[in-house]
Structure formats: structure tokens, C-alpha cells
Design an enzyme around this catalytic site. Structure first.
Site, mmCIF file in Angstrom:
data_model
loop_
_atom_site.group_PDB
_atom_site.id
_atom_site.type_symbol
_atom_site.label_atom_id
_atom_site.label_comp_id
_atom_site.label_asym_id
_atom_site.label_seq_id
_atom_site.Cartn_x
_atom_site.Cartn_y
_atom_site.Cartn_z
ATOM 1 N N HIS A 49 0.819 -1.218 0.000
ATOM 2 C CA HIS A 49 0.000 0.000 0.000
ATOM 3 C C HIS A 49 0.849 1.263 0.000
ATOM 4 O O HIS A 49 0.370 2.328 0.379
ATOM 5 C CB HIS A 49 -0.949 0.008 1.211
ATOM 6 C CG HIS A 49 -1.947 -1.107 1.155
ATOM 7 N ND1 HIS A 49 -2.636 -1.543 2.258
ATOM 8 C CD2 HIS A 49 -2.364 -1.897 0.139
ATOM 9 C CE1 HIS A 49 -3.437 -2.538 1.912
ATOM 10 N NE2 HIS A 49 -3.283 -2.780 0.624
ATOM 11 N N CYS A 104 8.434 21.004 -10.664
ATOM 12 C CA CYS A 104 7.439 21.597 -11.580
ATOM 13 C C CYS A 104 6.398 22.435 -10.855
ATOM 14 O O CYS A 104 5.507 23.013 -11.496
ATOM 15 C CB CYS A 104 6.738 20.480 -12.371
ATOM 16 S SG CYS A 104 5.509 19.584 -11.387
ATOM 17 N N GLY A 159 -1.364 -9.449 12.484
ATOM 18 C CA GLY A 159 -1.870 -8.101 12.772
ATOM 19 C C GLY A 159 -2.674 -7.450 11.675
ATOM 20 O O GLY A 159 -2.549 -6.245 11.446
HETATM 21 C C1 BV8 Z 1 -7.659 -2.179 -5.543
HETATM 22 C C2 BV8 Z 1 -3.765 3.693 2.390
HETATM 23 C C3 BV8 Z 1 -8.510 -2.365 -7.769
HETATM 24 C C4 BV8 Z 1 -2.607 4.274 2.997
HETATM 25 C C5 BV8 Z 1 -4.998 1.660 2.496
HETATM 26 C C6 BV8 Z 1 -12.145 -6.722 -4.093
HETATM 27 C C7 BV8 Z 1 -10.987 -6.750 -4.876
HETATM 28 C C8 BV8 Z 1 -10.225 -5.602 -5.057
HETATM 29 C C9 BV8 Z 1 -10.615 -4.391 -4.442
HETATM 30 C C10 BV8 Z 1 -11.763 -4.375 -3.666
HETATM 31 C C11 BV8 Z 1 -12.519 -5.524 -3.498
HETATM 32 N N1 BV8 Z 1 -13.565 -5.206 -2.686
HETATM 33 C C12 BV8 Z 1 -13.471 -3.887 -2.346
HETATM 34 C C13 BV8 Z 1 -12.402 -3.353 -2.948
HETATM 35 C C14 BV8 Z 1 -11.997 -1.963 -2.838
HETATM 36 C C15 BV8 Z 1 -11.012 -1.716 -1.702
HETATM 37 C C16 BV8 Z 1 -11.323 -2.468 -0.432
HETATM 38 O O1 BV8 Z 1 -10.693 -3.462 -0.127
HETATM 39 N N2 BV8 Z 1 -12.256 -1.971 0.334
HETATM 40 C C17 BV8 Z 1 -12.553 -2.607 1.628
HETATM 41 C C18 BV8 Z 1 -12.727 -1.538 2.704
HETATM 42 C C19 BV8 Z 1 -13.776 -3.480 1.453
HETATM 43 N N3 BV8 Z 1 -9.668 -2.042 -2.141
HETATM 44 C C20 BV8 Z 1 -8.977 -1.148 -2.869
HETATM 45 O O2 BV8 Z 1 -9.469 -0.108 -3.268
HETATM 46 C C21 BV8 Z 1 -7.541 -1.484 -3.222
HETATM 47 N N4 BV8 Z 1 -7.359 -1.242 -4.636
HETATM 48 O O3 BV8 Z 1 -7.883 -3.298 -5.277
HETATM 49 O O4 BV8 Z 1 -7.724 -1.653 -6.849
HETATM 50 C C22 BV8 Z 1 -9.987 -2.141 -7.460
HETATM 51 C C23 BV8 Z 1 -10.430 -0.911 -6.964
HETATM 52 C C24 BV8 Z 1 -11.805 -0.724 -6.708
HETATM 53 C C25 BV8 Z 1 -12.712 -1.769 -6.922
HETATM 54 C C26 BV8 Z 1 -12.241 -3.007 -7.394
HETATM 55 C C27 BV8 Z 1 -10.881 -3.177 -7.673
HETATM 56 C C28 BV8 Z 1 -6.574 -0.562 -2.481
HETATM 57 C C29 BV8 Z 1 -6.527 -0.903 -1.034
HETATM 58 C C30 BV8 Z 1 -5.484 -0.023 -0.309
HETATM 59 C C31 BV8 Z 1 -6.224 1.024 0.485
HETATM 60 N N5 BV8 Z 1 -5.275 1.833 1.232
HETATM 61 N N6 BV8 Z 1 -4.165 2.468 3.078
HETATM 62 C C32 BV8 Z 1 -2.917 4.749 4.368
HETATM 63 O O5 BV8 Z 1 -3.673 5.729 4.537
HETATM 64 O O6 BV8 Z 1 -2.359 4.128 5.257
HETATM 65 S S1 BV8 Z 1 -5.694 0.371 3.338
HETATM 66 C C33 BV8 Z 1 -5.439 0.486 5.033
HETATM 67 O O7 BV8 Z 1 -6.059 -0.691 5.572
HETATM 68 C C34 BV8 Z 1 -3.977 0.388 5.463
HETATM 69 O O8 BV8 Z 1 -3.067 0.263 4.399
HETATM 70 C C35 BV8 Z 1 -3.953 -0.895 6.291
HETATM 71 O O9 BV8 Z 1 -2.745 -1.522 6.217
HETATM 72 C C36 BV8 Z 1 -5.027 -1.656 5.616
HETATM 73 C C37 BV8 Z 1 -5.540 -2.891 6.250
HETATM 74 O O10 BV8 Z 1 -5.817 -2.624 7.603
HETATM 75 P P1 BV8 Z 1 -5.028 -3.534 8.675
HETATM 76 O O11 BV8 Z 1 -3.568 -3.440 8.371
HETATM 77 O O12 BV8 Z 1 -5.624 -4.887 8.678
HETATM 78 O O13 BV8 Z 1 -5.289 -2.751 10.010
HETATM 79 P P2 BV8 Z 1 -6.639 -2.755 10.873
HETATM 80 O O14 BV8 Z 1 -6.597 -1.570 11.779
HETATM 81 O O15 BV8 Z 1 -7.815 -2.954 9.968
HETATM 82 O O16 BV8 Z 1 -6.515 -4.077 11.764
HETATM 83 C C38 BV8 Z 1 -5.480 -4.162 12.747
HETATM 84 C C39 BV8 Z 1 -5.443 -5.603 13.179
HETATM 85 O O17 BV8 Z 1 -4.352 -5.782 14.084
HETATM 86 C C40 BV8 Z 1 -6.701 -6.047 13.938
HETATM 87 O O18 BV8 Z 1 -7.097 -7.329 13.480
HETATM 88 C C41 BV8 Z 1 -6.224 -6.129 15.409
HETATM 89 O O19 BV8 Z 1 -6.893 -7.166 16.118
HETATM 90 C C42 BV8 Z 1 -4.780 -6.479 15.225
HETATM 91 N N7 BV8 Z 1 -3.895 -6.043 16.320
HETATM 92 C C43 BV8 Z 1 -4.051 -4.978 17.157
HETATM 93 N N8 BV8 Z 1 -2.990 -4.917 18.004
HETATM 94 C C44 BV8 Z 1 -2.146 -5.950 17.671
HETATM 95 C C45 BV8 Z 1 -2.722 -6.664 16.609
HETATM 96 N N9 BV8 Z 1 -2.132 -7.745 16.059
HETATM 97 C C46 BV8 Z 1 -0.942 -8.132 16.571
HETATM 98 N N10 BV8 Z 1 -0.311 -7.504 17.600
HETATM 99 C C47 BV8 Z 1 -0.895 -6.415 18.171
HETATM 100 N N11 BV8 Z 1 -0.284 -5.786 19.202
HETATM 101 ZN ZN ZN Z 2 6.384 17.788 -10.307
#
Ligand code: BV8
Ligand code: ZN
Length: 258
Positions: free
Chosen positions: A125, A160, A197
Site C-alpha cells: 500500500h 514543476c 496483525g
Molecule cells: C484495488 C492507504 C482495484 C494508505 C490503504 C475486491 C478486490 C479488489 C478491491 C476491492 C474488493 N472489494 C473492495 C475493494 C476496494 C477496496 C477495499 O478493499 N475496500 C474494503 C474496505 C472493502 N480495495 C482497494 O481499493 C484497493 N485497490 O484493489 O484496486 C480495485 C479498486 C476498486 C474496486 C475493485 C478493484 C486498495 C486498497 C489499499 C487502500 N489503502 N491504506 C494509508 O492511509 O495508510 S488500506 C489500510 O487498511 C492500510 O493500508 C492498512 O494496512 C489496511 C488494512 O488494515 P489492517 O492493516 O488490517 O489494520 P486494521 O486496523 O484494519 O486491523 C489491525 C489488526 O491488528 C486487527 O485485526 C487487530 O486485532 C490487530 N492487532 C491490534 N494490536 C495488535 C494486533 N495484532 C498483533 N499484535 C498487536 N499488538
Molecule cells: Zn512535479
């Protein structure tokens, strides 16, 4: 007492699965950086609590309200100056050193895996360490570009004059081709995929474990909570990255008997 005597059967099982594997893929999410003080996205108190990710991390939001999006990212970039890798990041760097083939597929944009010494890191990402010009595509250091920039000014390109954006993948944007290619190789070649995580919500990364399992890999999960990936994992360990990963990697030989 031998170190394994103090470990749960699931941890002992996961340890032996990892010790026997020569080709390991890791999929990490925001949870591995939680113990470094980096807020997660969807946990209570997380970055996006009370705000939908789509309201900030999309090209549309940036086009409509660049100042609001920049306020969100600038706070995160500046907070990274004060964080360091934790024992979970370091354990993965140690695991990599022992493997014949190792892929670290991270959804994180905080750069902590590389700082901890991991070498084959794929930032699915993007990264908060660089900014990208929307006009000419030139990249620059986020920290240097933002240093000294007044809070109410938007960063512009030194070449630019175009508007700069965070060098991350937003919702609705494609993941980098190189990242997807390496992920495909890892999914098809790994014997074990260790998932650490991640809430398993964001696609396409959320499907990597199911694809690896379909290709014959064993899935092991580390997360304090159950996730959609948990049913695929054998075992799915309830616990934190900084606590469990050093036990799973068992860095170095067990201490000699006194
Ligand atoms: C794409 C930006 C083509 C930077 C982020 C099906 C196929 C393809 C795409 C989609 C699809 N269905 C829907 C989509 C669209 C979308 C999507 O997935 N939407 C979701 C919400 C349903 N996907 C996209 O748009 C992707 N592009 O596929 O292009 C496309 C596009 C549109 C439609 C079709 C195809 C792009 C996805 C990237 C988005 N950008 N970040 C930024 O601002 O940081 S995503 C964001 O969420 C972060 O990058 C993060 O890494 C990511 C995932 O979150 P997690 O890392 O899992 O973090 P979270 O807080 O959720 O969970 C933390 C976990 O840790 C918990 O489980 C917790 O219990 C645990 N935890 C807590 N403490 C600890 C721990 N574990 C261990 N130790 C601890 N101490
Ligand atoms: Zn530029």
C-alpha cells in the site's frame, strides 16, 4: 524447565511449522506496529475510528479537500519520527535470515520492517516516507519536504510546482504492479504464510491467505482478535506480535542449562 514447557501447544505447533519451512511468506498489517505506538486503522481508538477510510484515503477526497487529507497524513508522517520497530518486527527479520526464500508482504506504510532489518519487504500500500508529484510523478522525502512547511500550506513539487500527495495506495487505486507480481510469486511458492496483525478486510491483500492455502501452503495467524482469516489458520494464535513472534521464531538456541 525447557523453554517449550512454558509454551502452549498451539505456540509449540506453530514454532515447529515455521522451523521446518524453507520458504515462508509473511502478510503483515497495522497490528504489528501497534506495540511501536503506531495507531491501527480499525481498532477502538484507531486512526479511522469515527471517520470512514473512504472519507480520507481516496483520490476523490484528495481532489475535493486536499487540505483535510493533508492534515490527516501530515499528522501520521510527523508521528513516525518518534517510533521504532518492536520485538515483533525484529523477530521477522531474524526469521528471514534463516529461510531459503522469504517474502514480507506488508500493508503497512510506516517503514518499520525495513528499519528492523527485514530485506525482502513489499509495501503493498505504498509508504509514508516519500511524497509524489501529481503532475510530473517526481518523488521526494516526506520528512524533508514537510519540515518547516507552515501547517496551512500544501507541499508542492521542487521540479514543476505541482501538488504533492502521499506515496500511498488509496481506495480505488491499483496496487503497484511490482507488489502484485511479488505477492503472486510468494502465494504460489511459499510453504507457510504467517499472517500477523491484519483485520483481513482490505482487498486484495485480504485474499492472499486463502490463495496461498489453495496453492498448498499452511497458514499461521497471530492476532489478539479473531478475523476472517482465522478459520484458514492452523493454528490461529490469540496474542500480540511483540509477545508471540519472538516465541515462534525462538531467536537463537535455547539458553544452556545452568
Ligand atoms: C484495488 C492507504 C482495484 C494508505 C490503504 C475486491 C478486490 C479488489 C478491491 C476491492 C474488493 N472489494 C473492495 C475493494 C476496494 C477496496 C477495499 O478493499 N475496500 C474494503 C474496505 C472493502 N480495495 C482497494 O481499493 C484497493 N485497490 O484493489 O484496486 C480495485 C479498486 C476498486 C474496486 C475493485 C478493484 C486498495 C486498497 C489499499 C487502500 N489503502 N491504506 C494509508 O492511509 O495508510 S488500506 C489500510 O487498511 C492500510 O493500508 C492498512 O494496512 C489496511 C488494512 O488494515 P489492517 O492493516 O488490517 O489494520 P486494521 O486496523 O484494519 O486491523 C489491525 C489488526 O491488528 C486487527 O485485526 C487487530 O486485532 C490487530 N492487532 C491490534 N494490536 C495488535 C494486533 N495484532 C498483533 N499484535 C498487536 N499488538
Ligand atoms: Zn512535479
Amino acid at each position: 524447565m525447557d523453554p517449550e514447557g512454558a509454551l502452549s501447544p498451539d505456540v509449540v505447533q506453530a514454532r515447529s511449522v515455521l522451523a521446518a519451512a524453507r520458504r515462508i511468506a509473511v502478510l503483515s498489517g497495522a497490528g504489528i506496529s501497534a506495540e511501536s505506538g503506531v495507531p491501527t486503522f480499525r481498532d477502538a481508538g484507531g486512526l479511522w475510528e469515527g471517520r470512514s477510510p473512504e472519507s480520507l484515503a481516496t483520490p476523490g477526497a484528495f481532489a475535493r479537500e486536499p487540505a483535510e487529507v493533508w492534515r490527516f497524513y501530515r499528522r501520521r508522517i510527523e508521528a513516525l519520527a518518534g517510533v521504532a520497530p518492536n520485538a515483533g518486527h525484529r523477530a521477522l527479520a531474524e526469521l528471514e535470515r534463516r529461510c531459503e526464500r522469504f517474502w514480507l508482504l506488508t500493508q503497512n506504510v510506516d517503514g518499520l520492517h525495513a528499519t528492523a532489518g527485514s530485506r525482502n519487504v513489499v509495501e503493498l500500500h505504498g509508504t509514508l516516507s516519500t511524497l509524489r508529484c501529481v503532475h510530473c510523478g517526481r518523488r521526494s522525502s516526506a520528512r524533508e519536504t514537510l519540515a518547516g512547511l507552515p501547517d496551512d500550506r500544501l507541499p508542492t513539487c521542487g521540479a514543476c510546482g505541482g501538488l504533492l500527495r502521499p506515496d500511498v495506495v488509496w481506495y480505488g487505486e491499483l496496487l503497484p504492479d511490482h507488489a502484485l507480481a511479488v505477492a503472486a510469486e510468494a502465494i504460489s511458492r511459499c510453504q507457510v504464510m504467517l499472517v500477523v496483525g491484519t483485520s483481513g478486510v482490505v482487498q486484495p491483500a485480504a485474499s492472499f491467505a486463502a490463495s496461498a492455502r489453495a496453492a498448498g501452503a499452511r497458514i499461521v495467524e497471530v492476532n489478539p482478535e479473531r478475523t476472517p482469516i482465522s478459520p484458514l489458520a492452523r493454528p490461529s494464535l490469540r496474542g500480540t506480535a511483540a509477545t508471540l513472534l519472538p516465541l515462534l521464531v525462538g531467536s537463537g538456541a535455547p539458553a544452556a542449562e545452568p
